[in-house]
Design an enzyme around this catalytic site. Structure first.
Site, PDB file in Angstrom:
ATOM      1  N   HIS A 355       3.240  -4.144 -10.501  1.00 27.30           N
ATOM      2  CA  HIS A 355       2.257  -3.274 -11.174  1.00 27.30           C
ATOM      3  C   HIS A 355       2.830  -1.961 -11.680  1.00 27.30           C
ATOM      4  O   HIS A 355       2.060  -1.096 -12.115  1.00 27.30           O
ATOM      5  CB  HIS A 355       1.092  -2.954 -10.245  1.00 27.30           C
ATOM      6  CG  HIS A 355       0.224  -4.129  -9.929  1.00 27.30           C
ATOM      7  ND1 HIS A 355      -0.873  -4.473 -10.674  1.00 27.30           N
ATOM      8  CD2 HIS A 355       0.319  -5.047  -8.950  1.00 27.30           C
ATOM      9  CE1 HIS A 355      -1.438  -5.550 -10.145  1.00 27.30           C
ATOM     10  NE2 HIS A 355      -0.725  -5.919  -9.099  1.00 27.30           N
ATOM     11  N   LYS A 543      -8.909   9.124 -14.550  1.00 29.19           N
ATOM     12  CA  LYS A 543      -7.924   8.260 -13.908  1.00 29.19           C
ATOM     13  C   LYS A 543      -7.173   9.112 -12.901  1.00 29.19           C
ATOM     14  O   LYS A 543      -7.383  10.329 -12.844  1.00 29.19           O
ATOM     15  CB  LYS A 543      -6.963   7.656 -14.934  1.00 29.19           C
ATOM     16  CG  LYS A 543      -6.365   8.685 -15.924  1.00 29.19           C
ATOM     17  CD  LYS A 543      -5.487   8.011 -16.961  1.00 29.19           C
ATOM     18  CE  LYS A 543      -6.239   7.433 -18.144  1.00 29.19           C
ATOM     19  NZ  LYS A 543      -6.222   5.984 -18.224  1.00 29.19           N
ATOM     20  N   ARG A 544      -6.294   8.478 -12.078  1.00 26.62           N
ATOM     21  CA  ARG A 544      -5.505   9.280 -11.159  1.00 26.62           C
ATOM     22  C   ARG A 544      -4.745  10.371 -11.905  1.00 26.62           C
ATOM     23  O   ARG A 544      -4.348  10.187 -13.046  1.00 26.62           O
ATOM     24  CB  ARG A 544      -4.526   8.367 -10.390  1.00 26.62           C
ATOM     25  CG  ARG A 544      -5.173   7.546  -9.302  1.00 26.62           C
ATOM     26  CD  ARG A 544      -5.827   8.407  -8.232  1.00 26.62           C
ATOM     27  NE  ARG A 544      -4.828   9.119  -7.467  1.00 26.62           N
ATOM     28  CZ  ARG A 544      -4.317   8.704  -6.319  1.00 26.62           C
ATOM     29  NH1 ARG A 544      -4.749   7.566  -5.779  1.00 26.62           N
ATOM     30  NH2 ARG A 544      -3.412   9.401  -5.682  1.00 26.62           N
ATOM     31  N   LYS A 549       0.457  10.137 -16.991  1.00 27.25           N
ATOM     32  CA  LYS A 549      -0.827   9.888 -17.644  1.00 27.25           C
ATOM     33  C   LYS A 549      -1.208  11.044 -18.582  1.00 27.25           C
ATOM     34  O   LYS A 549      -2.154  10.962 -19.348  1.00 27.25           O
ATOM     35  CB  LYS A 549      -1.918   9.623 -16.618  1.00 27.25           C
ATOM     36  CG  LYS A 549      -1.669   8.320 -15.814  1.00 27.25           C
ATOM     37  CD  LYS A 549      -2.754   8.087 -14.782  1.00 27.25           C
ATOM     38  CE  LYS A 549      -2.494   6.904 -13.850  1.00 27.25           C
ATOM     39  NZ  LYS A 549      -2.800   5.593 -14.457  1.00 27.25           N
ATOM     40  N   THR A 651      -6.567  -0.397 -17.028  1.00 22.33           N
ATOM     41  CA  THR A 651      -7.743  -1.258 -17.067  1.00 22.33           C
ATOM     42  C   THR A 651      -8.958  -0.423 -17.487  1.00 22.33           C
ATOM     43  O   THR A 651      -9.900  -0.946 -18.065  1.00 22.33           O
ATOM     44  CB  THR A 651      -8.021  -1.914 -15.699  1.00 22.33           C
ATOM     45  OG1 THR A 651      -7.829  -0.931 -14.669  1.00 22.33           O
ATOM     46  CG2 THR A 651      -7.085  -3.080 -15.452  1.00 22.33           C
ATOM     47  N   LYS A 655     -12.331  -1.033 -20.118  1.00 24.35           N
ATOM     48  CA  LYS A 655     -13.737  -0.762 -19.783  1.00 24.35           C
ATOM     49  C   LYS A 655     -14.391   0.073 -20.880  1.00 24.35           C
ATOM     50  O   LYS A 655     -15.531  -0.168 -21.283  1.00 24.35           O
ATOM     51  CB  LYS A 655     -13.829  -0.039 -18.432  1.00 24.35           C
ATOM     52  CG  LYS A 655     -13.362  -0.919 -17.275  1.00 24.35           C
ATOM     53  CD  LYS A 655     -13.112  -0.147 -15.973  1.00 24.35           C
ATOM     54  CE  LYS A 655     -12.332  -1.044 -15.005  1.00 24.35           C
ATOM     55  NZ  LYS A 655     -11.760  -0.316 -13.868  1.00 24.35           N
TER      56      LYS A 655
HETATM   57  C1  26V Z   1       2.421   2.749  -4.385  1.00 21.92           C
HETATM   58  C2  26V Z   1       2.225   3.318  -3.164  1.00 21.92           C
HETATM   59  C3  26V Z   1       3.387   3.905  -2.489  1.00 21.92           C
HETATM   60  C4  26V Z   1       3.167   4.213  -1.043  1.00 21.92           C
HETATM   61  C5  26V Z   1       1.816   4.744  -0.712  1.00 21.92           C
HETATM   62  C6  26V Z   1       0.681   3.939  -1.271  1.00 21.92           C
HETATM   63  C7  26V Z   1       0.941   3.345  -2.602  1.00 21.92           C
HETATM   64  C8  26V Z   1      -0.096   2.781  -3.325  1.00 21.92           C
HETATM   65  C9  26V Z   1       0.124   2.206  -4.551  1.00 21.92           C
HETATM   66  C10 26V Z   1       1.380   2.192  -5.092  1.00 21.92           C
HETATM   67  C11 26V Z   1       1.674   1.523  -6.397  1.00 21.92           C
HETATM   68  C12 26V Z   1       0.721   1.755  -7.433  1.00 21.92           C
HETATM   69  C13 26V Z   1       0.949   0.846  -8.607  1.00 21.92           C
HETATM   70  C14 26V Z   1      -0.261   0.798  -9.474  1.00 21.92           C
HETATM   71  O1  26V Z   1      -1.317   1.212  -9.067  1.00 21.92           O
HETATM   72  N1  26V Z   1      -0.135   0.303 -10.675  1.00 21.92           N
HETATM   73  C15 26V Z   1      -1.244   0.217 -11.624  1.00 21.92           C
HETATM   74  O2  26V Z   1      -1.732  -1.113 -11.578  1.00 21.92           O
HETATM   75  C16 26V Z   1      -2.816  -1.321 -12.480  1.00 21.92           C
HETATM   76  C17 26V Z   1      -3.306  -2.730 -12.273  1.00 21.92           C
HETATM   77  O3  26V Z   1      -2.324  -3.642 -12.661  1.00 21.92           O
HETATM   78  C18 26V Z   1      -2.362  -1.073 -13.902  1.00 21.92           C
HETATM   79  O4  26V Z   1      -3.448  -1.247 -14.768  1.00 21.92           O
HETATM   80  C19 26V Z   1      -1.804   0.348 -14.035  1.00 21.92           C
HETATM   81  O5  26V Z   1      -1.286   0.539 -15.326  1.00 21.92           O
HETATM   82  C20 26V Z   1      -0.724   0.563 -13.006  1.00 21.92           C
HETATM   83  O6  26V Z   1      -0.298   1.921 -13.009  1.00 21.92           O
END
Ligand code: 26V
Length: 802
Positions: A355, A543-544, A549, A651, A655
C-alpha cells in the site's frame, strides 16, 4: 421477529423495557440505540448461521483478509439498509416519538484504523457480503482506536479514544473458540527417528478470544464474519508456598503485559519505544487467526494438501505477513509435514498487497528483538532466507550487494516486505501507476526473478456506503432517472451520461448539492461555531496530515488569494470555503505544525472584515469516517494534490467523484485512472508528472532556490510564515519555512504556479453552472468502475480463485 411497522413497534417497546428495566419515558437515547442494535443483530443472526452452514456443507473455498486495521465507522444505518428494514424502523420509531437520525448518532465510530488502508478493508467486507462471496476479516479488537484529536489553541492534542465505553452491540464473544499464542522462551531441537522436532519451552502464553461481528450483504441473505481478537491472560495462580508476595506481583505484571496487546491501535508512525508491542500485536493477530482457520479447515476437510484449494489468506500490507512463517510452523511442528510440502502449501495460500512506496513505511524489525520475542518463527525465517539466498547465488554469483538487498535478513533487520514477496504467490499494488512503480522500481529485481507474481488491483469504495447511504438525495434522483439496478451493478451509473446536458436533471442535482451544503453548514456551525456561506464553493481537503499529501500547497494558494483580495477588495472572486480535516501522527512534528498553521491562518482570515467573507477556512477537528460521510456529499472541489508518485492510490478521490465533486489533482495514484474514465477535460489536473518527480529524485537536481527566486508570490507567502500576523503566532512555522527552502522534498514550490492556474480554472468553470453540472454528472456516471465490488471481483478471479 418483525415484518412491518406495527410489529416493529411492539418488539421495540417490549425490549426497551425488558433490557433496561425502566419505563419507556425514562429511557435515554443510548438505551434506545442499544435496544435497536440488539434487534438488528438478532435479525441478521439466522442468516449468519445459514451462511456458515452453506459454506460448510458445500465446502466452499474461503478467503480470510488479515488486517491490522478495520476502519468501520458506524454500522447501524448500513445494517438497516442492507437488511431492508430502514424504512420500517424509521417510521415505527417516528410514531414512538423517536428520531432515528438522532438515535443513530449515539453509535460510536469504530476507529480501528489510521486512514485509507483501514477503510479499504472495511469497504471490502461490504463487497464480499454483497457479492455473495465467502470472504471474512481477521483483525484486533483494540480497546482504544486511533486517538481522538482535540484542538487547543490551534494545536492538535491527542486524547485516548475509548470507543468500547458503552460496549459494542454488534459483537459476539466466543470464549469457546479461543486459542493460545506464545511469546518468548526458547526452542529445543530434538532428533526423533532421524527427524528433527522442535519444542518451544518457557514461553509466555496469551489467550486470544474472538469477538465476531456480522458482515451483512445488501439484500441478499449473506452474512459473513469479521473476527476481532481480544487478548487475555491465562489463569495463573499465585504460588501458595511463596510467602514473599513476589509471585502475586508477577501474576499482576503478566496480566498487564497481556492486556497491553489489545490496548490500542498504533498511529501511522513508528517510535522506538513502542516497537516490541507492535510486533507482538502482529504475531498475536496472525497466530490466533491461522490456528482458527486451520482448525475449521480440518473439521471440514481431510487432507492438508488441499489447503490452497479451500483457503486463501490475504495480507493487507506487510503488517500480517508473519502469516507466512506461522503457517509453516503449524504445518511442520503441529501437523508433521516436511519443509518442501509445507512451503508449497504456504506460498500457494498466501497473497500480499503493498500500500505504499514511502521508504519510512516499509517495515523492518531489529533481529535481536525479533528473535527473543518469537524464537521459533525466527528459526523458520532464517531457513526461508537461507534457501532463498542459495537460489539467488545461482542467479547472481558473487553479487553480495544484490543478495543483501533481496534477502529477508540483512543489516541486522528482518525485512517484512521481502518476506512478503518471497513467501506469497501474488503481490499487487493498488493503482496502475503504483503497481508500475512496484514492478519497475521498488521491486524490480524481484519482478525479474518471479515475473508472474506481480499484478495490479486498483482500489475501490463501497458505492452503497458512500453514495446510496451517505447521499440519499443523490441516490433518489439517480433512481428516478435510471432505475435502481446500479445498486447491484454500479457500472450502470454509465446510464447517467445521457443526462449530462439535461437541464431538468442538472437542476435536481444542483438542488441536492445545495441541500447537502446547507446541512453541512449547519453542522459546522454547531460543531465549530463558524458561519459559512452555503453558496460559496466548498473546497475540501480531508485526509491524514502528511507532507506528501501537501496540505501546505493548498494553504499557499489560500495565502496568495488572500493577498490578492487585500490588494484589490473588489476582485471578482466566487467566494470559497476551504475545509480541512485530518489527524497528524503524534510524533510527526511537521504535520502537527501544519495543523497549527491551518488554524492560525483561519483565525487571521475568518476575522478580516475587509475581504467581505470571500474566503473562509474551517478545520474539522477529529476527522473520521462519519465526518467524511457528511462532508463528501456537500463538496464542490476535491483536493487530491499529492506529489506525483507518492499516493499509492487514494480512495477519498473516488468517494468525491462518485458524489459529483470536481477533482483538482496531480497525475498520481488512482487520479490517473479516474481521468481515463471521465476524460481529462472533466478534471483539473496539474503539476509534475510522476516520471518527472522520479527523475528529479534520481538526478538530485531540483533547485528549490531557483523557483523561489523566480516567483515573487512565493517569496511573499514564505515570508508570511516568519513575519506578519502568522509569524507573530506563538508557533514554530520557521521549521516549515526552512524545510521548504532547504530541499522541498515534496515539490510544493515547484508545483505552486501550476496549482494556482488550475485553481483559477476552477473558479472560472464554477461560474458557468450549466457546464459545471454537466461535468459533475459525467463524474458520477463514470465512477462505477471505482466500486469496491469491481475490485473484489478482480481479486476473487485473479488471486483467490473463488
Ligand atoms: C504503517 C505503519 C507503520 C507503523 C505504525 C502503524 C502503521 C500503519 C500504517 C502504515 C502504512 C500505511 C500505508 C497506507 O495507509 N497506505 C494507503 O493505502 C490506501 C489503500 O490502499 C491507499 O489508497 C493510499 O494511497 C495509501 O497511502
Amino acid at each position: 421477529m418483525f415484518s412491518n411497522k406495527e410489529s416493529f413497534k411492539i418488539a421495540f417497546m417490549d425490549r426497551l423495557v425488558s433490557i433496561h428495566g425502566k419505563d419507556v419515558g425514562a429511557t435515554t437515547i443510548a438505551d434506545q440505540y442499544y435496544t435497536l442494535g440488539t434487534m438488528v443483530r438478532e435479525y441478521a443472526s439466522s442468516n449468519w448461521v445459514k451462511t456458515n452452514d452453506v459454506y460448510k456443507n458445500a465446502k466452499t473455498k474461503q478467503v480470510y483478509y488479515l488486517s491490522m486495521e478495520f476502519l468501520l465507522g458506524k454500522l447501524l444505518k448500513n445494517y438497516l439498509y442492507n437488511l431492508d428494514i430502514y424504512q420500517i424502523s424509521k417510521d415505527g420509531l417516528k410514531e414512538l416519538g423517536i428520531d432515528i437520525e438522532v438515535l443513530m448518532e449515539e453509535e460510536p465510530d469504530a476507529g480501528l484504523g489510521n486512514g485509507g488502508l483501514g477503510r479499504l478493508a472495511a469497504d471490502f467486507m461490504d463487497s464480499f457480503a454483497s457479492l455473495n462471496l465467502p470472504g471474512h476479516g481477521c483483525g484486533i479488537r483494540y480497546k482504544y482506536g486511533l486517538f481522538e484529536q482535540k484542538i487547543i489553541d490551534g494545536y492538535q492534542v491527542e486524547v485516548p479514544d475509548y470507543w468500547l465505553k458503552e460496549g459494542n452491540v454488534w459483537e459476539v464473544r466466543k470464549s469457546d473458540k479461543a486459542f493460545e499464542v506464545r511469546f518468548g522462551g526458547k526452542v529445543i531441537t530434538n532428533t526423533q527417528n532421524r527427524e528433527l522436532t522442535f519444542e518451544h519451552i518457557d514461553y509466555e502464553p496469551v489467550l486470544a478470544v474472538p469477538y465476531d461481528m456480522p458482515m451483512v450483504g445488501y439484500k441478499n441473505d449473506t452474512v459473513n464474519t469479521l473476527r476481532l481478537w481480544g487478548a487475555e491472560s491465562k489463569m495463573k495462580h499465585v504460588d501458595p508456598a511463596d510467602l514473599s508476595g513476589q509471585s502475586y506481583y508477577k501474576v499482576i505484571e503478566y496480566k498487564r503485559r497481556t492486556e497491553a496487546i489489545e490496548e490500542f491501535l498504533y498511529p501511522d508512525d513508528s517510535t522506538e519505544e513502542g516497537k516490541v508491542l507492535r510486533l507482538k500485536q502482529q504475531y498475536f493477530l496472525v497466530s490466533a487467526s491461522l490456528q482458527s482457520i486451520l482448525e475449521r479447515f480440518k473439521r471440514i476437510n481431510d487432507n492438508l494438501i488441499d489447503l490452497p484449494d479451500k483457503i486463501a489468506i490475504h495480507t493487507n500490507d506487510t503488517h500480517p505477513v508473519l502469516a507466512i512463517p506461522e503457517l509453516m510452523r503449524l504445518l511442520i511442528d503441529n501437523e508433521g509435514l516436511g519443509w518442501e510440502q509445507a512451503w508449497a502449501i504456504t506460498t500457494k495460500t498466501i497473497s500480499y498487497t503493498n500500500h505504499t512506496i514511502l521508504s519510512e513505511a516499509l517495515e523492518t524489525w531489529p533481529i535481536n528483538l525479533f528473535q527473543s520475542l518469537l524464537p521459533r518463527i525466527f528459526m523458520i525465517i532464517e531457513e526461508i532466507n537461507e534457501r532463498f539466498c542459495t537460489k539467488l547465488w545461482d542467479t547472481y554469483p558473487g553479487d553480495w550487494d544484490k543478495i543483501a538487498k533481496l534477502a529477508i535478513l540483512s543489516d541486522d533487520q528482518v525485512k517484512m516486505a521481502n518476506l512478503a514477496v518471497i513467501g506469497s504467490h501474488s503481490v499487487n499494488g493498488v493503482s496502475k501507476l503504483h503497481s508500475h512503480i512496484l514492478k519497475n522500481q521498488l521491486m524490480k529485481d524481484y519482478k525479474k526473478l518471479m515475473p508472474n507474481k506481480f499484478n495490479n488491483k486498483t482500489n475501490g469504495i463501497s458505492h452503497r456506503r458512500w453514495l446510496l447511504v451517505a447521499n440519499p438525495g443523490l441516490a433518489d434522483i439517480i433512481n428516478d432517472a435510471i432505475g435502481r439496478t446500479w445498486i447491484e451493478n454500479p457500472k450502470e451509473l454509465q446510464e447517467l451520461k445521457k443526462y449530462s446536458n439535461d437541464q431538468a436533471f442538472q437542476q435536481e442535482l444542483q438542488n441536492v448539492k445545495n441541500r447537502n451544503k446547507k446541512d453541512l453548514a449547519n453542522w459546522i456551525y454547531k460543531q465549530e461555531g463558524l458561519v459559512i456561506d452555503p453558496s460559496s464553493i466548498f473546497d475540501v481537503h480531508i485526509k491524514r496530515m502528511h507532507a506528501y499529501k501537501r496540505q501546505l500547497l493548498n494553504l499557499f494558494h489560500i495565502i496568495d488569494l488572500y493577498r490578492r483580495l487585500k490588494e484589490n477588495p473588489n476582485l471578482g472572486l466566487t467566494p470559497r470555503t476551504f475545509i480541512f480535516g485530518g489527524k497528524a501522527a503524534p510524533s510527526y512534528y511537521l504535520a502537527k505544525n501544519v495543523v497549527k498553521l491551518i488554524n492560525a491562518l483561519a483565525k487571521v482570515i475568518n476575522q478580516d472584515k475587509t475581504i467581505k467573507n470571500k474566503i473562509k477556512i474551517v478545520f474539522i477537528k477529529n476527522y473520521g469516517v462519519s465526518d467524511a460521510e457528511r462532508i463528501i456529499p456537500a463538496t464542490d472541489v476535491s483536493e487530491q494534490i499529492s506529489t506525483a508518485s507518492k499516493e499509492a492510490s487514494g480512495t477519498g478521490n473516488m468517494k468525491f467523484m462518485m458524489n459529483g465533486a470536481m477533482t483538482i489533482g496531480t497525475m498520481d495514484g488512482a487520479n490517473i485512472e479516474m481521468g481515463e474514465a471521465v476524460g481529462l477535460e472533466n478534471m483539473f489536473l496539474f503539476g509534475l508528472k510522476p516520471e518527472e518527480v522520479l527523475g528529479f529524485y534520481k538526478r538530485g537536481d531540483y533547485d528549490v532556490r531557483e523557483i523561489y527566486n523566480q516567483d515573487p508570490r512565493l517569496k511573499f507567502i514564505l515570508e508570511q510564515l516568519i513575519s506578519g500576523p502568522l509569524g507573530r503566532e506563538d508557533a514554530d512555522f520557521k521549521s516549515i519555512y526552512y524545510s521548504l527552502l532547504h530541499n522541498d522534498e515534496y515539490f510544493v514550490l515547484k508545483d505552486f504556479a501550476s496549482y494556482v492556474k488550475a485553481q483559477n480554472k476552477i473558479s472560472f468553470a464554477y461560474s458557468n453552472q450549466q457546464e459545471w453540472l454537466s461535468k459533475s454528472i459525467l463524474n458520477i456516471a463514470n465512477s462505477g468502475e471505482f466500486s469496491s465490488d469491481r475490485t473484489i471481483q478482480e481479486y476473487s478471479k485473479d488471486i483467490w480463485n473463488i
